[in-house]
Design a protein around this motif. Structure first.
Motif, short mmCIF file in Angstrom:
data_model
loop_
_atom_site.label_atom_id
_atom_site.label_comp_id
_atom_site.label_asym_id
_atom_site.label_seq_id
_atom_site.Cartn_x
_atom_site.Cartn_y
_atom_site.Cartn_z
N VAL A 223 42.00 54.71 28.80
CA VAL A 223 42.88 53.56 28.66
C VAL A 223 42.04 52.29 28.54
CG1 VAL A 223 44.71 52.20 29.75
CG2 VAL A 223 44.70 54.69 29.98
N GLU A 224 42.33 51.48 27.54
CA GLU A 224 41.58 50.25 27.32
C GLU A 224 41.79 49.25 28.45
OE1 GLU A 224 41.43 49.77 22.45
OE2 GLU A 224 42.56 48.36 23.67
N SER A 225 40.78 48.39 28.62
CA SER A 225 40.96 47.24 29.49
C SER A 225 42.06 46.33 28.93
CB SER A 225 39.65 46.46 29.61
OG SER A 225 38.63 47.26 30.18
N ASP A 226 42.71 45.61 29.83
CA ASP A 226 43.89 44.82 29.46
C ASP A 226 43.49 43.40 29.06
OD1 ASP A 226 46.60 44.03 29.23
OD2 ASP A 226 46.54 43.24 31.26
N TRP A 227 43.76 43.04 27.81
CA TRP A 227 43.38 41.72 27.30
C TRP A 227 44.24 40.61 27.90
CZ3 TRP A 227 39.40 39.67 24.78
CH2 TRP A 227 38.49 40.53 24.17
N SER A 228 45.46 40.91 28.28
CA SER A 228 46.28 39.88 28.92
C SER A 228 45.65 39.44 30.23
CB SER A 228 47.70 40.41 29.17
OG SER A 228 48.32 40.82 27.97
N SER A 229 45.19 40.41 31.01
CA SER A 229 44.53 40.09 32.28
C SER A 229 43.21 39.37 32.05
CB SER A 229 44.29 41.37 33.09
OG SER A 229 45.52 41.99 33.42
N ALA A 230 42.53 39.73 30.97
CA ALA A 230 41.24 39.10 30.67
C ALA A 230 41.39 37.63 30.29
CB ALA A 230 40.54 39.85 29.54
N SER A 231 42.57 37.25 29.81
CA SER A 231 42.74 35.89 29.27
C SER A 231 42.47 34.81 30.32
CB SER A 231 44.15 35.72 28.70
OG SER A 231 45.14 35.67 29.72
N TYR A 232 42.74 35.09 31.59
CA TYR A 232 42.56 34.07 32.63
C TYR A 232 41.07 33.77 32.86
CZ TYR A 232 47.21 35.92 33.11
OH TYR A 232 48.47 36.37 32.82
N PHE A 233 40.24 34.78 32.71
CA PHE A 233 38.81 34.59 32.89
C PHE A 233 38.20 33.90 31.67
CE2 PHE A 233 40.31 38.01 35.50
CZ PHE A 233 39.74 37.73 36.73
N LEU A 234 38.73 34.20 30.49
CA LEU A 234 38.31 33.48 29.29
C LEU A 234 38.67 32.00 29.40
CD1 LEU A 234 39.51 36.08 26.64
CD2 LEU A 234 37.15 35.67 27.34
N PRO B 170 52.54 36.79 23.19
CA PRO B 170 53.42 36.11 24.15
C PRO B 170 52.89 36.09 25.57
CG PRO B 170 54.33 38.25 23.52
CD PRO B 170 53.19 37.98 22.60
N ASP B 171 52.15 37.12 25.97
CA ASP B 171 51.67 37.17 27.35
C ASP B 171 50.49 36.24 27.60
OD1 ASP B 171 53.62 38.91 28.15
OD2 ASP B 171 52.39 40.70 28.03
N ALA B 172 49.95 35.64 26.54
CA ALA B 172 48.85 34.69 26.70
C ALA B 172 49.32 33.25 26.58
CB ALA B 172 47.75 34.97 25.68
N VAL B 173 50.61 33.04 26.38
CA VAL B 173 51.13 31.68 26.19
C VAL B 173 50.90 30.82 27.42
CG1 VAL B 173 53.23 30.31 25.90
CG2 VAL B 173 52.79 32.26 24.40
N GLN B 174 51.17 31.36 28.60
CA GLN B 174 50.99 30.56 29.81
C GLN B 174 49.52 30.20 30.02
OE1 GLN B 174 53.41 33.67 30.97
NE2 GLN B 174 54.37 32.57 32.66
N THR B 175 48.63 31.14 29.68
CA THR B 175 47.19 30.85 29.79
C THR B 175 46.81 29.72 28.84
OG1 THR B 175 46.96 33.26 30.03
CG2 THR B 175 44.95 31.96 29.95
N LEU B 176 47.31 29.77 27.62
CA LEU B 176 47.02 28.72 26.64
C LEU B 176 47.60 27.39 27.08
CD1 LEU B 176 46.03 27.60 23.96
CD2 LEU B 176 48.10 28.54 22.88
N ALA C 185 51.46 32.55 38.21
CA ALA C 185 50.49 32.42 39.29
C ALA C 185 49.06 32.47 38.75
CB ALA C 185 50.71 33.54 40.32
N MET C 186 48.78 33.43 37.89
CA MET C 186 47.41 33.60 37.40
C MET C 186 47.01 32.46 36.46
SD MET C 186 47.09 37.77 37.04
CE MET C 186 48.64 38.09 36.18
N SER C 187 47.92 32.00 35.63
CA SER C 187 47.61 30.91 34.71
C SER C 187 47.30 29.62 35.44
CB SER C 187 48.78 30.68 33.74
OG SER C 187 49.00 31.81 32.92
N PHE C 188 48.11 29.28 36.43
CA PHE C 188 47.90 28.01 37.12
C PHE C 188 46.72 28.07 38.09
CE2 PHE C 188 51.85 27.00 35.14
CZ PHE C 188 51.79 25.63 34.96
N ALA C 189 46.25 29.28 38.39
CA ALA C 189 44.98 29.37 39.12
C ALA C 189 43.86 28.78 38.29
CB ALA C 189 44.68 30.83 39.46
N VAL C 190 43.93 28.91 36.97
CA VAL C 190 42.93 28.32 36.08
C VAL C 190 42.94 26.80 36.22
CG1 VAL C 190 42.23 28.03 33.67
CG2 VAL C 190 43.05 30.26 34.47
N ALA C 191 44.13 26.21 36.31
CA ALA C 191 44.22 24.75 36.47
C ALA C 191 43.53 24.30 37.75
CB ALA C 191 45.68 24.31 36.47
N GLY C 192 43.56 25.14 38.78
CA GLY C 192 42.94 24.80 40.05
C GLY C 192 41.43 24.66 39.98
#
Length: 283
Positions: free
Chosen positions: A100-111, A173-179, A248-255
């Motif tokens: 199973v591939e790594s999940d790119w949606s989860s990776a987006s927060y670290f990017l 769509p799952d990367a919109v909040q990160t963007l 939660a994960m997206s706004f952690a980036v703002a922090g």
């Protein structure tokens, strides 16, 4: 299938027996998940199945993931420009060992963390050429100014000064909040289009983003299927997550850039990434 409470919602009582297959009409403008469920099951229907999509199919990248994994396990689907999907009855999946591939949606927060801080992040054991729609999030960050280097199973991103962009995110769509959070730290406005189906996710994500970005000090405009973010003077705040793991994960980036941010109900990340905050702290 009958709604037990008579309101068209779960719980649903389903009677066993053969599924006939045949011609199926399916609205495509709200979600691709209904299509995915029928496609995966269709080889076991009594007759060949042709799914006719009414309107334009949203989140086509998720249909691509479904078709790719079905092909990997031995079932081919005829895709006619995302308007008709044809599956033969009697085709069978072939059991195999599958990584199973790594999940790119989860990776987006670290990017995004690298993008907003001007730092560097290297992702390992990830497929840069994945059919996952969110694998294209690196291209979005490149447009905003980041530098990305891809290798066979790793990816490195280097943050640079960011600029606002206009982009259709229907296939991510799952990367919109990160963007949206990343856009807080860009020069100029960012316009995110094609995201009407975000209104029927875990929460109305367009409304939720507008509320919380504004709470931090951004100027936000919204429409039925778009979001406009203009940077402002930021202040720390308690962020409402609406029981939505991606808020939660997206706004952690703002922090990482705005002191004093507190995430309410952080345990909501358990839906998709239970140890997110521990891993994020390791940055």
């Amino acid at each position: 299938a009958v709604s037990a409470n008579g309101n068209g919602c779960p719980p649903i009582d389903i009677a066993g027996g053969e599924v006939p297959g045949g011609e199926v009409q399916l609205a495509g403008d709200k979600s691709s998940q209904y299509l995915t469920s029928i496609l995966l099951s269709a080889p076991y229907f009594k007759n060949d199945t042709c799914i006719h999509i009414q309107g334009d199919l949203t989140s086509k990248s998720y249909a691509d993931i479904t078709l790719d994994i079905m092909k990997t396990f031995g079932v081919s689907v005829i895709n006619e420009s995302y308007q008709r999907f044809k599956v033969k009855a009697g085709d069978r999946y072939n059991a195999q060992t599958y990584q199973v591939e790594s999940d790119w949606s989860s990776a987006s927060y670290f990017l995004a963390a690298a993008a907003v801080t001007g730092g560097e992040v290297t992702l390992t054991d990830i497929n840069p050429h994945s059919v996952q729609g969110d694998a294209q999030f690196t291209s979005v960050l490149e447009k905003m100014g980041c530098r990305v280097e891809k290798k066979s199973n790793t990816l490195q991103i280097k943050g640079n000064p960011l600029k606002g962009i206009t982009i259709n995110m229907n296939n991510m769509p799952d990367a919109v909040q990160t963007l949206a959070v990343t856009a807080l730290f860009a020069e100029g406005e960012t316009v995110i289009q094609g995201i009407g189906n975000l209104r029927i996710k875990e929460t109305d994500r367009i409304l939720a983003l507008a509320n919380e970005l504004t709470r931090l000090g951004a100027e936000v405009g919204t429409g039925e299927d778009y979001l406009v973010i203009r940077p402002g003077d930021y202040r720390g705040a308690e962020i409402e997550t609406y029981d939505d793991h991606r808020m939660a994960m997206s706004f952690a980036v703002a922090g990482l850039k705005i002191p004093g941010i507190r995430i309410k109900n952080p345990t909501c990340v358990e839906k998709s990434f239970p140890d997110f905050f521990q891993r994020f702290a390791n940055l």
